[in-house]
Design a protein around this motif. Sequence first.
Motif, mmCIF file in Angstrom:
data_model
loop_
_atom_site.group_PDB
_atom_site.id
_atom_site.type_symbol
_atom_site.label_atom_id
_atom_site.label_comp_id
_atom_site.label_asym_id
_atom_site.label_seq_id
_atom_site.Cartn_x
_atom_site.Cartn_y
_atom_site.Cartn_z
ATOM 1 N N ILE A 1 -3.053 9.419 4.833
ATOM 2 C CA ILE A 1 -2.226 8.206 4.834
ATOM 3 C C ILE A 1 -2.964 7.032 4.184
ATOM 4 C CG2 ILE A 1 -1.053 6.531 6.315
ATOM 5 C CD1 ILE A 1 -0.593 8.849 8.289
ATOM 6 N N ASN A 2 -4.198 6.786 4.618
ATOM 7 C CA ASN A 2 -4.900 5.577 4.180
ATOM 8 C C ASN A 2 -5.383 5.650 2.740
ATOM 9 O OD1 ASN A 2 -4.512 4.900 6.834
ATOM 10 N ND2 ASN A 2 -6.658 4.461 7.283
ATOM 11 N N LEU A 3 -5.808 6.837 2.293
ATOM 12 C CA LEU A 3 -6.340 6.968 0.935
ATOM 13 C C LEU A 3 -5.341 7.621 -0.014
ATOM 14 C CD1 LEU A 3 -10.134 7.918 1.050
ATOM 15 C CD2 LEU A 3 -9.061 5.903 0.041
ATOM 16 N N THR A 4 -4.927 8.853 0.304
ATOM 17 C CA THR A 4 -3.984 9.525 -0.588
ATOM 18 C C THR A 4 -2.690 8.729 -0.702
ATOM 19 O OG1 THR A 4 -4.919 11.682 -0.034
ATOM 20 C CG2 THR A 4 -2.722 11.666 -1.016
ATOM 21 N N GLY A 5 -2.205 8.203 0.415
ATOM 22 C CA GLY A 5 -0.988 7.396 0.383
ATOM 23 C C GLY A 5 -1.136 6.160 -0.481
ATOM 24 N N ALA A 6 -2.276 5.476 -0.343
ATOM 25 C CA ALA A 6 -2.516 4.269 -1.145
ATOM 26 C C ALA A 6 -2.611 4.601 -2.626
ATOM 27 C CB ALA A 6 -3.778 3.576 -0.667
ATOM 28 N N ILE A 7 -3.269 5.706 -2.942
ATOM 29 C CA ILE A 7 -3.394 6.099 -4.347
ATOM 30 C C ILE A 7 -2.037 6.511 -4.915
ATOM 31 C CG2 ILE A 7 -4.358 7.909 -5.841
ATOM 32 C CD1 ILE A 7 -6.935 7.675 -4.163
ATOM 33 N N ASN A 8 -1.245 7.249 -4.146
ATOM 34 C CA ASN A 8 0.084 7.627 -4.627
ATOM 35 C C ASN A 8 0.931 6.406 -4.958
ATOM 36 O OD1 ASN A 8 -0.357 10.390 -4.436
ATOM 37 N ND2 ASN A 8 0.535 10.570 -2.388
ATOM 38 N N ALA A 9 0.923 5.424 -4.053
ATOM 39 C CA ALA A 9 1.728 4.219 -4.285
ATOM 40 C C ALA A 9 1.185 3.420 -5.464
ATOM 41 C CB ALA A 9 1.753 3.362 -3.022
ATOM 42 N N ALA A 10 -0.145 3.305 -5.557
ATOM 43 C CA ALA A 10 -0.745 2.562 -6.667
ATOM 44 C C ALA A 10 -0.449 3.244 -7.998
ATOM 45 C CB ALA A 10 -2.249 2.434 -6.451
ATOM 46 N N ARG A 11 -0.501 4.571 -8.018
ATOM 47 C CA ARG A 11 -0.215 5.303 -9.266
ATOM 48 C C ARG A 11 1.211 5.041 -9.731
ATOM 49 N NH1 ARG A 11 -0.193 10.111 -7.396
ATOM 50 N NH2 ARG A 11 -2.406 10.602 -7.665
ATOM 51 N N ALA A 12 2.149 5.123 -8.800
ATOM 52 C CA ALA A 12 3.550 4.903 -9.166
ATOM 53 C C ALA A 12 3.765 3.466 -9.646
ATOM 54 C CB ALA A 12 4.457 5.217 -7.982
ATOM 55 N N ALA A 13 3.145 2.510 -8.950
ATOM 56 C CA ALA A 13 3.281 1.109 -9.352
ATOM 57 C C ALA A 13 2.637 0.865 -10.717
ATOM 58 C CB ALA A 13 2.644 0.206 -8.302
ATOM 59 N N PHE A 14 1.457 1.413 -10.922
ATOM 60 C CA PHE A 14 0.742 1.232 -12.190
ATOM 61 C C PHE A 14 1.576 1.767 -13.356
ATOM 62 C CE2 PHE A 14 -2.599 1.703 -15.319
ATOM 63 C CZ PHE A 14 -3.575 0.766 -14.977
ATOM 64 N N THR A 15 2.156 2.948 -13.169
ATOM 65 C CA THR A 15 3.003 3.543 -14.212
ATOM 66 C C THR A 15 4.206 2.654 -14.498
ATOM 67 O OG1 THR A 15 2.338 5.767 -13.524
ATOM 68 C CG2 THR A 15 4.363 5.580 -14.808
ATOM 69 N N HIS A 16 4.841 2.159 -13.434
ATOM 70 C CA HIS A 16 6.006 1.283 -13.596
ATOM 71 C C HIS A 16 5.610 -0.022 -14.295
ATOM 72 C CE1 HIS A 16 9.938 -0.444 -12.419
ATOM 73 N NE2 HIS A 16 9.251 -1.560 -12.289
ATOM 74 N N PHE A 17 4.508 -0.618 -13.877
ATOM 75 C CA PHE A 17 4.094 -1.905 -14.446
ATOM 76 C C PHE A 17 3.719 -1.777 -15.926
ATOM 77 C CE2 PHE A 17 2.572 -3.295 -9.951
ATOM 78 C CZ PHE A 17 3.875 -3.596 -9.601
ATOM 79 N N LYS A 18 3.085 -0.678 -16.304
ATOM 80 C CA LYS A 18 2.752 -0.466 -17.720
ATOM 81 C C LYS A 18 4.010 -0.469 -18.578
ATOM 82 C CE LYS A 18 -0.247 2.505 -19.250
ATOM 83 N NZ LYS A 18 -1.038 3.755 -19.455
ATOM 84 N N ALA A 19 5.086 0.059 -18.037
ATOM 85 C CA ALA A 19 6.338 0.143 -18.792
ATOM 86 C C ALA A 19 7.141 -1.147 -18.755
ATOM 87 C CB ALA A 19 7.192 1.291 -18.248
ATOM 88 N N HIS A 20 6.758 -2.102 -17.881
ATOM 89 C CA HIS A 20 7.550 -3.322 -17.703
ATOM 90 C C HIS A 20 6.743 -4.599 -17.914
ATOM 91 C CE1 HIS A 20 10.153 -0.330 -15.728
ATOM 92 N NE2 HIS A 20 11.146 -1.157 -16.007
ATOM 93 N N GLY A 21 5.631 -4.518 -18.595
ATOM 94 C CA GLY A 21 4.922 -5.727 -18.987
ATOM 95 C C GLY A 21 3.973 -6.297 -17.950
ATOM 96 N N GLY A 22 3.669 -5.531 -16.900
ATOM 97 C CA GLY A 22 2.681 -5.997 -15.927
ATOM 98 C C GLY A 22 3.224 -6.081 -14.520
ATOM 99 N N GLY A 23 2.340 -6.396 -13.600
ATOM 100 C CA GLY A 23 2.706 -6.521 -12.199
ATOM 101 C C GLY A 23 1.466 -6.678 -11.353
ATOM 102 N N ARG A 24 1.679 -6.828 -10.057
ATOM 103 C CA ARG A 24 0.555 -7.052 -9.139
ATOM 104 C C ARG A 24 0.587 -6.031 -8.005
ATOM 105 N NH1 ARG A 24 -2.800 -11.259 -8.664
ATOM 106 N NH2 ARG A 24 -1.468 -12.618 -9.921
ATOM 107 N N ILE A 25 -0.586 -5.482 -7.701
ATOM 108 C CA ILE A 25 -0.760 -4.566 -6.583
ATOM 109 C C ILE A 25 -1.643 -5.251 -5.550
ATOM 110 C CG2 ILE A 25 -1.682 -2.338 -5.831
ATOM 111 C CD1 ILE A 25 -1.135 -1.323 -8.720
ATOM 112 N N ILE A 26 -1.128 -5.381 -4.338
ATOM 113 C CA ILE A 26 -1.883 -5.969 -3.230
ATOM 114 C C ILE A 26 -2.209 -4.853 -2.257
ATOM 115 C CG2 ILE A 26 -1.899 -7.711 -1.407
ATOM 116 C CD1 ILE A 26 0.371 -9.145 -2.958
ATOM 117 N N ASN A 27 -3.481 -4.517 -2.148
ATOM 118 C CA ASN A 27 -3.921 -3.452 -1.255
ATOM 119 C C ASN A 27 -4.393 -4.041 0.064
ATOM 120 O OD1 ASN A 27 -3.537 -1.293 -3.091
ATOM 121 N ND2 ASN A 27 -5.493 -1.749 -4.084
#
Length: 254
Positions: free
Chosen positions: A115-141
């Motif tokens: 939950i704490n590591l794999t879950g965080a990485i899964n969410a960050a990966r999905a967000a990073f992919t989305h942000f690359k396609a949409h001009g940027g974004g912010r991830i708050i861990n």
Amino acid sequence: MSQASNAPHAPRTIVITGAGSGIGRTTARVLLEQGWNVVLAGRTAQKLHETAQGHGSALVVPTDVSDSQSVDQLFAAAAERFGSVDVLFNNAGIFGPPAAIDELDPAQWDEVCRINLTGAINAARAAFTHFKAHGGGRIINNGSISAQVPRVNSVAYTVTKHGIAGLTKCLELDGREHRIRATQIDIGNTASDLLDDFGATEGALQPSGHRLVEPTFPLAEAAEAVAYIAGVPLGTSINQFTITAGGMPYIGRG
């Protein structure tokens, strides 16, 4: 922190994992009040709907963050409803067993890691992919102050939260050319159920061996800090943000 200067001028969208309770729930409600579109992710649909309170700008998406396909479906649902996502609050996490390493069952370690590591990485990966396609974004861990200094008998939680520190730095570095910013927020002793997990309500175990009822501060104040970071323009990086109850044993812990 002035919320007026950071409030979005047009509806923006944030995905919040672990939105069914605690800091996730409170942050979701604060941002809905500020006019954000809020995508609520968590394992229990009923708790997510309780967070949303029927708000028209809330989208409930039951999600298992430890399952990468479930997280991909979360971001697909967010994009389908709101067009794009601006911020991820990567918040889902558990404290796990209060135990030293020789008392830690391997299955318990696997659950906290999942939950704490794999879950965080899964969410960050999905967000990073989305942000690359949409001009940027912010991830708050959500790191927790255990990403900096441990509690007694908190090896599983502390090790995974130290991993969040490494994740945040990698996201900030690798996201630089894509206008992707990453922040680690370390929150100490909010008045929440998490304190019950390590016995803080009756007195948290200190390095000296005695127990201390530690100061707490309202969840709403921590949520306002997350909202502030979420509203900062992408021209500014906030690499780390620490907020604790005044007077808690942190600086010189114990």
